[in-house]
Design a protein around this motif. Structure first.
Motif, PDB file in Angstrom:
ATOM      1  N   GLU A 263       0.847  -1.186   0.000  1.00  0.00           N
ATOM      2  CA  GLU A 263       0.000   0.000   0.000  1.00  0.00           C
ATOM      3  C   GLU A 263       0.885   1.239   0.000  1.00  0.00           C
ATOM      4  OE1 GLU A 263      -2.937   0.343   2.993  1.00  0.00           O
ATOM      5  OE2 GLU A 263      -3.997  -1.491   2.446  1.00  0.00           O
ATOM      6  N   TYR A 265       0.315   5.515   0.090  1.00  0.00           N
ATOM      7  CA  TYR A 265      -0.624   6.631   0.192  1.00  0.00           C
ATOM      8  C   TYR A 265       0.140   7.941   0.260  1.00  0.00           C
ATOM      9  CZ  TYR A 265      -4.370   9.647   1.898  1.00  0.00           C
ATOM     10  OH  TYR A 265      -5.280  10.668   2.037  1.00  0.00           O
ATOM     11  N   GLU A 297      -2.959   0.291  -4.161  1.00  0.00           N
ATOM     12  CA  GLU A 297      -2.942  -1.005  -3.491  1.00  0.00           C
ATOM     13  C   GLU A 297      -2.604  -2.103  -4.494  1.00  0.00           C
ATOM     14  OE1 GLU A 297      -6.393  -1.191  -0.357  1.00  0.00           O
ATOM     15  OE2 GLU A 297      -7.119  -0.118  -2.129  1.00  0.00           O
TER      16      GLU A 297
END
Length: 683
Positions: A263, A265, A297
């Protein structure tokens, strides 16, 4: 048996805390002025704990627990925490309150005020108690550098951490800069086994997981006088990364499975706040903020010839503008009003492949745009010296337009009344009662399909999801022991309409689990909070702080038609912290016990997953070296912490099928040790 033991442990902790609360608390001289609605703690009140920053000081406040802002709630009014800074809330709702407090050196704090409902001219934001951190206004410059590492006891490489803070103040002008980079081992890192039973066959496989998380942030804020008021500007860049590698060992019936997850971000945010007081009775606040975020993701699972992939890309944004006015007509009557507008957007694409072939998913391509407005009116009235009444009304209007593979356009209008009462039953006791209508906010991520290949779950998006509506009644009692200890007991009852849980979604090709509305429900919550010194027990400088919560909910299962608890809710939560100041050694130490009785049950149309985890603990010690150095060491779950997960998988749905497979996962995390050294200068 496990569930019963967890309840017994939680009840035992509660009994010990209640016994401790009945002890006479040591009365510390409070260099403060007290009133019914505000208690002022001067900076020297905290000298006995030698705080490093404002966070250490706020933790010391009796009868107060920090509530963090909630970045997942859209808009600003319903997302803020319960801490004020120089009388105003933070401009950003995405920055942890604890992080903001830790940036303020203790020597920069003039006083901390505990503000109770009923304070004229203060918008409580729905909270019964606020903490207001007031900084000194004399000229000062401070900077601090913090560095260290954390390492797992299973032999993994140490993970570094570093932080830099700078602050310059002169009167009402201030500049704050912070830089942070942290890498740490997540408690998903573990070793264990998976036991699978299918009919008469049973087999066992090894389970190895490792998760490393990283967080980076650069933030700056500027404050200055403007037009007889105060202008604050903020900006921040944030990043989060997480990588997980999972290996499920080979067995007699299948090959080893390897799962890789990643992941990433990234977020950018700018904000502005302007505050001005008119003749000391009227306060005007205006704020605006713009935030943009990007989430990526990736997940890949491979076992023999089986190959599965999930990819998700999400872009989100929020723009908020708000103006609020509070007016104290007299010492016993004040009014508040606010208007807020927000524009939210989310673009989500998700893809699932099995053996290189795309699997059609409802909600795999989603574009969402929301325009939301809210108007607020409220008042605070003290009809008698010991009574406070707070009526209020919020009206919310939102319009959501969705395009992609599930086009839909909807509008919602909700009125949210609230009535709160406070009764000061003498100097030591306070009773608080409130009745309100709460409306949940739709999580835009529930509109987008998602997957967990390790969990074996693919979730569809649901474009027809509606927010839950709740009538909430809350009763709490706060009892103070002297001036340095407090016990708070609370009860909350919720009557829920359109409860958000899990439903079955049927397509032409397949069936999926998805978030959805399942009708009416109810929830009861009991809470206990305690903060008290232990000098009366002969532990000089000792202190205990705890929070315990019991929760019971009930809804009708949409698959079986029978009653059950709300999916994913934890019936028990709690933590207890003991700390002791050792002035002769210029040190303090303590132990934090957390994750008390934590467990949860997740319901899907074709499975039930029950998760539980053992109690965790952290032993810490901090030593002050000279005037500018602090050395802190921590040991968390030094001998490991156990987790268990039981997955009951049905042949068909839970209504018409039998349990075809039971998978039990047991794993144990390694302990983690960390060492941090901090150098601070200025004042």
């Amino acid at each position: 048996m496990t569930m019963r033991r967890e309840h017994h442990h939680a009840l035992l902790y509660a009994c010990l805390l209640a016994a401790g609360a009945c002890l006479p608390a040591a009365a510390h001289a409070q260099s403060a002025g007290d009133s019914r609605s505000r208690t002022v703690y001067a900076a020297d009140y905290f000298d006995d704990v030698a705080p490093a920053n404002a966070y250490d000081m706020v933790l010391r406040l009796p009868g107060f627990t920090i509530v963090e802002s909630d970045a997942d709630v859209r808009g600003y009014a319903g997302a803020t925490g319960n801490v004020l800074f120089d009388g105003a809330r933070p401009t950003s709702k995405r920055e942890d309150t604890a992080a903001l407090l830790k940036r303020i050196p203790a020597r920069a704090v003039a006083r901390i005020e505990l503000i109770h409902a009923g304070m004229p001219g203060i918008d409580m934001g729905g909270y019964a108690v606020l903490a207001n951190v007031v900084r000194r206004d004399d000229a000062s410059t401070e900077w601090a550098v913090e560095t260290g590492f954390s390492a797992a006891t299973d032999g993994g490489a140490p993970e570094p951490r570093a932080k830099f803070e700078y602050g310059r103040r002169r009167g009402d002008t201030a500049l704050d800069v912070s830089l942070k980079s942290v890498r740490e081992i997540d408690d998903d890192t573990s070793h264990g086994s998976i036991r699978t039973r299918e009919g008469a066959d049973t087999w066992r496989r090894s389970l190895d997981m490792r998760t490393i998380e990283g967080e980076q942030e650069a933030a700056v804020s500027w404050r200055q006088p403007l037009a007889s008021g105060r202008l604050s500007l903020t900006g921040a860049l944030r990043g989060e990364d997480a990588r997980t590698t999972t290996r499920i060992g080979a067995s007699a019936v299948d090959d080893a499975e390897r799962i890789g997850e990643r992941e990433r971000y990234r977020e950018a945010e700018v904000g502005m706040r302007f505050v001005r007081q008119f003749r000391g009775r009227t306060t005007l606040e205006a704020m605006a903020s713009v935030q943009r975020g990007w989430l990526e993701e990736r997940e890949h699972s491979q076992a023999g010839d089986d190959d599965e992939r999930f990819e998700g890309d999400t872009g989100s944004g929020e723009t908020i503008a708000r103006i609020a006015l509070t007016h104290a007509r007299s010492d016993v009557l004040s009014f508040n009003a606010a208007l807020e507008g927000a524009y939210n957007a989310l673009d989500g694409d998700s893809r699932v492949q099995e053996g290189g072939v795309d699997v059609p998913l409802p909600g795999s391509d989603v574009r969402i745009r929301e325009r939301r407005g809210e108007a607020t009116l409220g008042a605070t009235w003290n009809p008698a010296q010991d009574w406070t009444i707070e009526p209020g009304l919020r009206v919310e209007r939102s319009e959501i337009a969705q395009s992609g593979d599930s086009p839909l356009q909807r509008g919602f209008t909700y009125a949210k009344p609230r009535l709160a009462l406070r009764w000061d039953a003498g100097k030591s006791d306070q009773w608080r009662l409130s009745l309100s209508r709460e409306v949940g906010q739709l999580d835009f991520n529930d509109f987008v399909a998602s997957a967990s290949l390790d969990g074996g779950v693919v979730s569809a998006g649901n474009a027809e999801l509606e927010p839950d509506k709740t009538w909430r009644a809350t009763l709490s009692w706060e009892h103070r022991f002297g001036e340095d200890a407090a016990l708070t007991l609370g009860w909350t009852h919720d009557r829920i309409e359109d409860a958000v849980d899990r439903v079955l979604v049927v397509t032409d090709d397949d069936v999926f689990d998805a978030p959805g509305n399942i009708g009416r429900g109810r929830r009861n919550t009991l809470s206990l909070e305690l903060a008290a010194p232990l000098d009366a027990w002969g532990i000089a400088g000792g202190r205990i702080r705890s929070t315990l919560l019991w929760r019971a909910s009930r809804v009708t299962d949409p698959v079986t038609g029978r009653g059950r608890g709300i999916s994913d809710e934890e019936p028990v939560e709690g933590e207890i912290e003991f700390s002791q100041e050792l002035p002769a050694l210029r040190a303090n130490w303590g132990v934090l016990v957390e994750h008390i009785g934590e467990r949860q049950t997740k319901y899907r149309y074709d499975r039930i997953t029950r998760e539980s985890e053992a109690v965790g603990w952290t032993l810490f010690a901090e030593r002050r070296i000279g005037e500018h150095w602090r050395l802190r060491a921590e040991a968390t779950d030094l001998f490991g912490r156990s987790f268990s997960e039981r997955r009951e998988k049905y042949d068909g749905t839970r209504a018409d099928g039998a349990v075809g497979e039971v998978e039990t996962r047991r794993r144990r995390t390694p302990g983690v040790v960390s060492l941090t050294i901090r150098r601070s200068v200025g004042g």
